[in-house]
Design an enzyme around this catalytic site. Structure first.
Site, PDB file in Angstrom:
ATOM      1  N   HIS A 261      30.999  50.677  48.982  1.00  0.00           N
ATOM      2  CA  HIS A 261      30.561  49.385  48.423  1.00  0.00           C
ATOM      3  C   HIS A 261      31.306  48.198  49.033  1.00  0.00           C
ATOM      4  O   HIS A 261      30.785  47.092  49.043  1.00  0.00           O
ATOM      5  CB  HIS A 261      30.713  49.391  46.887  1.00  0.00           C
ATOM      6  CG  HIS A 261      32.148  49.406  46.423  1.00  0.00           C
ATOM      7  ND1 HIS A 261      32.884  50.558  46.271  1.00  0.00           N
ATOM      8  CD2 HIS A 261      32.998  48.390  46.095  1.00  0.00           C
ATOM      9  CE1 HIS A 261      34.101  50.260  45.858  1.00  0.00           C
ATOM     10  NE2 HIS A 261      34.204  48.952  45.743  1.00  0.00           N
TER      11      HIS A 261
ATOM     12  N   HIS B 160      42.975  41.288  41.995  1.00  0.00           N
ATOM     13  CA  HIS B 160      42.466  42.385  41.153  1.00  0.00           C
ATOM     14  C   HIS B 160      43.248  43.660  41.375  1.00  0.00           C
ATOM     15  O   HIS B 160      43.855  43.857  42.431  1.00  0.00           O
ATOM     16  CB  HIS B 160      40.969  42.627  41.344  1.00  0.00           C
ATOM     17  CG  HIS B 160      40.528  43.242  42.644  1.00  0.00           C
ATOM     18  ND1 HIS B 160      40.862  42.742  43.872  1.00  0.00           N
ATOM     19  CD2 HIS B 160      39.759  44.327  42.901  1.00  0.00           C
ATOM     20  CE1 HIS B 160      40.306  43.476  44.824  1.00  0.00           C
ATOM     21  NE2 HIS B 160      39.643  44.463  44.254  1.00  0.00           N
TER      22      HIS B 160
HETATM   23  O1  LIG Z   1      37.002  52.421  44.524  1.00  0.00           O
HETATM   24  C1  LIG Z   1      36.550  52.376  43.375  1.00  0.00           C
HETATM   25  O2  LIG Z   1      36.118  53.380  42.810  1.00  0.00           O
HETATM   26  C2  LIG Z   1      36.491  51.069  42.657  1.00  0.00           C
HETATM   27  C3  LIG Z   1      36.715  49.936  43.290  1.00  0.00           C
HETATM   28  C4  LIG Z   1      36.669  48.621  42.648  1.00  0.00           C
HETATM   29  C5  LIG Z   1      36.682  48.431  41.266  1.00  0.00           C
HETATM   30  C6  LIG Z   1      36.658  47.136  40.728  1.00  0.00           C
HETATM   31  C7  LIG Z   1      36.629  46.020  41.543  1.00  0.00           C
HETATM   32  C8  LIG Z   1      36.609  46.204  42.920  1.00  0.00           C
HETATM   33  O3  LIG Z   1      36.585  45.138  43.754  1.00  0.00           O
HETATM   34  C9  LIG Z   1      36.619  47.491  43.462  1.00  0.00           C
HETATM   35  O4  LIG Z   1      36.566  47.629  44.791  1.00  0.00           O
HETATM   36 FE   LIG Z   2      37.241  46.658  46.494  1.00  0.00          FE
END
Ligand SMILES: O=C(O)/C=C/c1cccc(O)c1O
Ligand SMILES: [Fe+2]
Length: 312
Positions: A115, A179
């Site tokens: 993602h 974050h």
């Molecule tokens: O790698 C994961 O499973 C989650 C990644 C995540 C979660 C919340 C915010 C973000 O920017 C992420 O990349």
């Molecule tokens: Fe991320």
């Protein structure tokens, strides 16, 4: 050569655990406008700086940065699976050019991307394949990290390459801002977690679903006293965006990894992709930047921001 830059936070929680409807609508509006602008710009090439989250890169071989000459989306969270349209020969030219500038990028002819790479492609272009894209993955999640000055220099070399092309180029940076999602650390990890971090490619559907459920469960308590993860840091995020807008990028050379982790969260280092993106643009000349959006959004575990920039 014409360049448009867009840097966007990503969050796999978008659509899975959303904030209040007004905030979700604000973000939708910003992303719709961003996509429209990209469509009007009609890029002939996208250079995409993105992080990986233990889907393509693991500690069995963890490069500081890697250029994908071929890439496949693993389809984590709500992102689609499938191949990206990577122009292999041009990506190889980029690797050769950057090596010649003394930056030792790794390369992969078949990189799994997640993602971190695909959400921004979907949001800005609506597709994994609409435009040719060269993904450049910057390690932002798996410490130790190469210093920020190296990321700036990587971006600069990539920008010098872009300047040799007679093309409309969209530069994307994906990730951040402040974050700390529940991504495990290798140091001190239990043996099965360590095994995953070292060599956890292509998990079973059950393992992937469990990981995603853990992230949603964390989102539900993030920012409350029951959550022990570092909270979002609006002040840090705003100062960082101001720095990017100031045309004084070399100031990132003073960034200290441990200090940022402590003040703004361990995954804040995804802003390395923004540093590389702005350094690439700056290599082509003076730029003018615009902050399109910012809000700290606990439900998305994201200091959520969008910036744009163009040469003046
Ligand atoms: O790698 C994961 O499973 C989650 C990644 C995540 C979660 C919340 C915010 C973000 O920017 C992420 O990349
Ligand atoms: Fe991320």
């Amino acid at each position: 050569m014409t360049i448009l830059l867009k840097c966007l936070s990503h969050t796999p929680l978008r659509g899975l655990y959303d904030p209040n409807p007004e905030t979700a609508a604000e973000v939708n509006a910003v992303l719709d406008a961003t996509k429209k602008e990209v469509e009007e710009f009609d890029p002939e090439l996208i250079v995409l700086f993105a992080p990986d989250h233990y889907n393509g890169l693991f500690y069995d071989l963890m490069p500081p940065f890697v250029v994908a000459t071929g890439a496949n989306s693993v389809g984590d969270y709500l992102t689609p699976e499938g191949k990206l349209s990577v122009p292999e020969d041009l990506a190889l030219d980029l690797v050769r050019f950057v090596h010649d500038k003394d930056i030792d990028v790794a390369l992969s002819h078949r990189l799994d991307v997640d993602h971190g790479c695909t959400q921004i492609l979907m949001e800005t272009t609506g597709s994994l394949t609409r435009y040719p894209v060269i993904p450049i993955i910057i390690n932002s999640v798996a410490p130790p990290f190469t210093p920020y000055r190296r990321i700036r220099k990587l971006g600069e070399a990539v920008g010098q390459f872009i300047a040799t092309l007679n093309k409309r180029v969209l530069i994307l940076g994906s990730g951040g801002l402040s974050h700390e999602p529940p991504v495990p650390l290798l140091s001190g990890a239990a043996s099965e977690v360590a095994e995953f971090l070292i060599c956890g490619r292509r998990p079973t559907p059950e393992a992937r679903a469990a990981r995603e459920a853990r992230t949603v469960a964390t989102a539900k308590i993030f920012g409350t006293s029951t959550c022990n993860l570092t909270p979002l840091n609006e002040e840090w995020d705003k100062a960082f965006m101001d720095l990017l807008a100031s045309n004084e990028l070399q100031k990132v050379d003073d960034f200290e990894v441990d200090v940022i982790s402590k003040e703004a969260g361990r995954s804040t280092h995804e802003v390395r992709t923004w540093v590389a993106a702005f350094a690439a643009l700056a290599a082509a000349g003076e730029y003018k930047a615009r902050q399109d959006y910012y809000k700290p959004i606990n439900e998305w575990i994201a200091g959520y921001g969008v910036m744009s920039a163009e040469l003046v």
